[in-house]
Design an enzyme around this catalytic site. Sequence first.
Site, PDB file in Angstrom:
ATOM      1  N   ASP A  35       0.845  -1.202   0.000  1.00 15.99           N
ATOM      2  CA  ASP A  35       0.000   0.000   0.000  1.00 15.99           C
ATOM      3  C   ASP A  35       0.879   1.251   0.000  1.00 15.99           C
ATOM      4  OD1 ASP A  35      -1.993  -1.775   0.195  1.00 15.99           O
ATOM      5  OD2 ASP A  35      -2.652  -1.214   2.223  1.00 15.99           O
ATOM      6  N   ALA A  36       1.989   1.176   0.743  1.00 16.53           N
ATOM      7  CA  ALA A  36       2.856   2.348   0.854  1.00 16.53           C
ATOM      8  C   ALA A  36       3.477   2.685  -0.507  1.00 16.53           C
ATOM      9  CB  ALA A  36       3.950   2.091   1.879  1.00 16.53           C
ATOM     10  N   GLU A  37       3.903   1.640  -1.240  1.00 17.86           N
ATOM     11  CA  GLU A  37       4.479   1.894  -2.572  1.00 17.86           C
ATOM     12  C   GLU A  37       3.444   2.528  -3.490  1.00 17.86           C
ATOM     13  OE1 GLU A  37       7.768  -1.605  -3.396  1.00 17.86           O
ATOM     14  OE2 GLU A  37       5.676  -2.172  -3.211  1.00 17.86           O
ATOM     15  N   TYR A  38       2.217   1.977  -3.400  1.00 14.40           N
ATOM     16  CA  TYR A  38       1.157   2.502  -4.260  1.00 14.40           C
ATOM     17  C   TYR A  38       0.901   3.971  -3.914  1.00 14.40           C
ATOM     18  CZ  TYR A  38      -3.105   2.917  -6.922  1.00 14.40           C
ATOM     19  OH  TYR A  38      -4.040   3.345  -7.838  1.00 14.40           O
ATOM     20  N   ASP A  39       0.742   4.245  -2.605  1.00 16.82           N
ATOM     21  CA  ASP A  39       0.448   5.624  -2.179  1.00 16.82           C
ATOM     22  C   ASP A  39       1.532   6.591  -2.608  1.00 16.82           C
ATOM     23  OD1 ASP A  39      -1.844   4.892  -1.035  1.00 16.82           O
ATOM     24  OD2 ASP A  39      -1.152   4.991   1.050  1.00 16.82           O
ATOM     25  N   LEU A  85     -33.163 -13.032 -19.511  1.00 17.36           N
ATOM     26  CA  LEU A  85     -33.110 -14.492 -19.684  1.00 17.36           C
ATOM     27  C   LEU A  85     -34.413 -15.114 -19.222  1.00 17.36           C
ATOM     28  CD1 LEU A  85     -29.559 -15.216 -18.185  1.00 17.36           C
ATOM     29  CD2 LEU A  85     -30.191 -15.283 -20.590  1.00 17.36           C
ATOM     30  N   GLU A 114     -22.369 -20.590 -15.709  1.00 16.36           N
ATOM     31  CA  GLU A 114     -21.739 -19.478 -14.985  1.00 16.36           C
ATOM     32  C   GLU A 114     -22.607 -19.120 -13.787  1.00 16.36           C
ATOM     33  OE1 GLU A 114     -21.364 -16.179 -17.686  1.00 16.36           O
ATOM     34  OE2 GLU A 114     -20.517 -17.472 -19.221  1.00 16.36           O
ATOM     35  N   LYS A 116     -24.845 -16.934 -11.489  1.00 13.83           N
ATOM     36  CA  LYS A 116     -25.718 -15.801 -11.763  1.00 13.83           C
ATOM     37  C   LYS A 116     -25.540 -14.792 -10.628  1.00 13.83           C
ATOM     38  CE  LYS A 116     -30.603 -14.882 -12.633  1.00 13.83           C
ATOM     39  NZ  LYS A 116     -30.456 -13.475 -12.800  1.00 13.83           N
ATOM     40  N   ASP A 118     -25.930 -11.643  -8.376  1.00 15.49           N
ATOM     41  CA  ASP A 118     -27.117 -10.857  -8.074  1.00 15.49           C
ATOM     42  C   ASP A 118     -26.766  -9.371  -7.979  1.00 15.49           C
ATOM     43  OD1 ASP A 118     -29.723 -10.421  -7.653  1.00 15.49           O
ATOM     44  OD2 ASP A 118     -29.788 -11.186  -5.598  1.00 15.49           O
ATOM     45  N   ARG A 137     -28.620  -1.157 -17.823  1.00 10.25           N
ATOM     46  CA  ARG A 137     -29.437  -1.857 -18.810  1.00 10.25           C
ATOM     47  C   ARG A 137     -30.728  -1.084 -19.113  1.00 10.25           C
ATOM     48  NH1 ARG A 137     -33.686  -5.440 -18.402  1.00 10.25           N
ATOM     49  NH2 ARG A 137     -33.878  -6.846 -20.193  1.00 10.25           N
ATOM     50  N   GLU A 171     -22.040  -7.807 -14.806  1.00 13.49           N
ATOM     51  CA  GLU A 171     -22.871  -7.502 -13.658  1.00 13.49           C
ATOM     52  C   GLU A 171     -22.090  -6.643 -12.673  1.00 13.49           C
ATOM     53  OE1 GLU A 171     -25.669  -8.824 -14.297  1.00 13.49           O
ATOM     54  OE2 GLU A 171     -26.847  -8.882 -12.451  1.00 13.49           O
ATOM     55  N   TYR A 223     -19.222 -10.786 -18.464  1.00 18.56           N
ATOM     56  CA  TYR A 223     -19.520 -12.124 -18.970  1.00 18.56           C
ATOM     57  C   TYR A 223     -20.005 -12.172 -20.411  1.00 18.56           C
ATOM     58  CZ  TYR A 223     -23.971 -10.496 -17.016  1.00 18.56           C
ATOM     59  OH  TYR A 223     -25.049  -9.741 -16.684  1.00 18.56           O
ATOM     60  N   LYS A 311     -32.840 -20.498 -11.232  1.00 22.87           N
ATOM     61  CA  LYS A 311     -32.929 -19.699  -9.999  1.00 22.87           C
ATOM     62  C   LYS A 311     -32.945 -20.617  -8.780  1.00 22.87           C
ATOM     63  CE  LYS A 311     -33.925 -15.301 -11.269  1.00 22.87           C
ATOM     64  NZ  LYS A 311     -35.131 -14.630 -10.969  1.00 22.87           N
ATOM     65  N   CYS A 405     -38.084   6.800  25.321  1.00 23.44           N
ATOM     66  CA  CYS A 405     -36.847   6.011  25.231  1.00 23.44           C
ATOM     67  C   CYS A 405     -36.913   4.837  26.211  1.00 23.44           C
ATOM     68  CB  CYS A 405     -35.660   6.908  25.555  1.00 23.44           C
ATOM     69  SG  CYS A 405     -34.126   5.993  25.718  1.00 23.44           S
ATOM     70  N   CYS A 408     -33.965   5.945  29.005  1.00 25.11           N
ATOM     71  CA  CYS A 408     -34.037   7.141  29.863  1.00 25.11           C
ATOM     72  C   CYS A 408     -35.466   7.675  29.986  1.00 25.11           C
ATOM     73  CB  CYS A 408     -33.110   8.234  29.342  1.00 25.11           C
ATOM     74  SG  CYS A 408     -33.713   9.019  27.839  1.00 25.11           S
ATOM     75  N   CYS A 423     -33.676   9.099  20.374  1.00 30.80           N
ATOM     76  CA  CYS A 423     -33.696   9.685  21.701  1.00 30.80           C
ATOM     77  C   CYS A 423     -32.734  10.866  21.624  1.00 30.80           C
ATOM     78  CB  CYS A 423     -33.217   8.654  22.722  1.00 30.80           C
ATOM     79  SG  CYS A 423     -32.895   9.391  24.322  1.00 30.80           S
ATOM     80  N   CYS A 428     -28.723  10.492  27.886  1.00 25.80           N
ATOM     81  CA  CYS A 428     -29.363   9.172  27.965  1.00 25.80           C
ATOM     82  C   CYS A 428     -28.295   8.125  28.288  1.00 25.80           C
ATOM     83  CB  CYS A 428     -30.041   8.850  26.640  1.00 25.80           C
ATOM     84  SG  CYS A 428     -30.575   7.133  26.534  1.00 25.80           S
TER      85      CYS A 428
END
Length: 668
Positions: A35-39, A85, A114, A116, A118, A137, A171, A223, A311, A405, A408, A423, A428
């Site tokens: 991460d440090a190299e990337y930053d 589909l 493949e 599906k 969601d 879509r 997707e 896909y 499904k 509440c 309280c 509340c 409280c």
Amino acid sequence: MKMNTTIQQRIEQLKEQLNRWSHEYYVEDKPTATDAEYDKAYHELLALEKEHPEFVTADSPTQRVGGEVLEQFQKVTHTNPMLSLSNAFSKEDLEEFDARLRKLTNRAIEYVCELKIDGLSIALTYQNGQLQLGATRGDGTTGEDVTGNVRTIKSVPLSLKEPWNIEVRGECYMPKKSFVALNKSREEEGLEVFANPRNAAAGSLRQLDPKIAAKRNLSVFLYSSPSVEELNVSTQEELLRKMAEIGFVTNPERLKCQTIDEVWNYIETIGAKRQELPYEIDGMVIKVNDFATQEEIGYTVKAPRWAIAYKFPAEEAQTVVRDVEWTVGRTGVVTPTAVMDPVQLAGTTVRRASLHNIDLMKERDIRLEDTVVIHKAGDIIPEVTRVILEKRPATSQPYEFPTTCPVCHEKLEHLEDEVAIRCLNPKCPAQLTEGMSHFVSRNAMNMSGIGPSIIKQFFEEGLVLDVADLYKLTLDQLLELDKIQQKSAENILEAIENSKANSLERLLTGLGIRHVGTKAAKELAQHFENMKALQEASIEQLLEIDGLGDIIAYSVKTYFEQPSVQELIQELQDRGVNMSYLGKTKADSEASGHILSGKTVVLTGTLEQLTRQDAKEKLESLGAKVTGSVSKKTDVVIAGYSAGSKLDKANSLGIEVWSEQQFLDSLA
Ligand code: IVH
């Protein structure tokens, strides 16, 4: 001129490197840079581009969130309609589908199965290898131009290695973990929760402000493509392989099948491990593999005849609601939980289900003794889907919502624009105890040993009124509490004492300023370096922090304006709590020059002079990446005493091993 060419070349080099690292991380799941190299490279690029805006290009990683806030989305007409589909719900349905295709073609058919996913389908258009358009879509013919938001999805390449003119489809989804975290924070904020990861993904992609979409952690699986000629592929299997080669994320889970028996076996295998997947799937898509055969079989107006979506049956269960519990959170939001007769659902026994908020309960008209259908949102969180009205007892009465509440007993408010009740009493006890639990928690002031039951006693015994009072607790006071032994009391006092030396970001996290989590706290501490500067910061000064938006800036400003907050901070300071940032500033850590800067380090065994967390923080402030397991990518293992298998593995891989003392010496 010469100078500019060199800067331009450096910019190109940085872009290429960052895009490659990002691809390895988000697409291939095989990071090679820390991460440090990337930053470091990212900030170098950012600085060069700031000085030379003429060299900024749309495919620069700095431009992922460059999009403007829109009034509304533009409509786009799909060059090739995005079809849907037809569905299958049983093995028989699949057998009928196969029989139909065999009859049409007079031969056996090869399929590719493949998962599906969601989510919601999207189309990405590349011109000359550059991402030009990201569209939803919509109704299949006309969708919406969501390019600004699609650009924020890290696994979507902004440019391709070659100047392809292609469209790819797939997707867009939200991983389960991100969905759970998003809903949790929305619940705390009194905002409406998303019913499932698909709605969360759709809601995020349809944000008019790309900055919000960028925070939602969306991802994609691609896909299909209407550009199979340009891509020179003739089967679905080849297409998926080719798309992955070009740099698109495709789902690694798929299977080529020659018979429906094979397809069904695969459906059962995937069904059994569905819960373990990090994203939600709702079935399996079965496609004819060969494109020529697909064309031969053809299409209906709505869907291809050569594919079908199986499904999974919805995982639901029925049970009876016996009680509703109302809990008050740190921000005062009061949330309902249904307590139900225990029932098995998707692998666990479920007794409680979140009802999220009062509006949702009213909308679903959930009452005591109602038989309800429950499901798991994001495959994880039990939720009430609906009430079975036919089973409602004749004597049933609408649920009476609390007006005061539960803790309280002050009046509850249903604020405009919120779906929750709150509340508003800042004193409280529930809010105070929740706030204190947050203050002492691991990511905040890290006072181990102070759990919820001790905190409750602190308040009940009148030992504390606010978090500053923690710092005046005495051993005698602690020993008078229930179930506290000498040793744990001493440990608690030590943890409280040690916390005074924490760096500013821990205190900022602990204060529980709305919208300020650990990440924003770190940015604020690193930027302002001490509490006083932060307290006095104007909105404009707060907004100078890269990536910090209006909502956080406004929340920080209003928080510090409250006299009670100013008093609390003064008290904390008087009791010796550190108010400064102790880590390296961004510039320092990039230029730290420490031998471990940019290295991947593993900590193992028991450290004697530092806690694990301290060692980790020290390493990170030097720009090292701390990981949990030893692999070929590990540069150094720091081993305390009784180090075991990780040390053995480091030795067998020939990785450099340091003692704790060696590490401490290196800091001197
Ligand atoms: S192929 C011609 N493959 O399911 C339609 N769709 O119920 C091409 N989906 O609208 C779609 N995973 O949004 C295909 N591996 C996959 C899919 C998939 C999810 C969605 C897609 C489609 C819907 C149809």
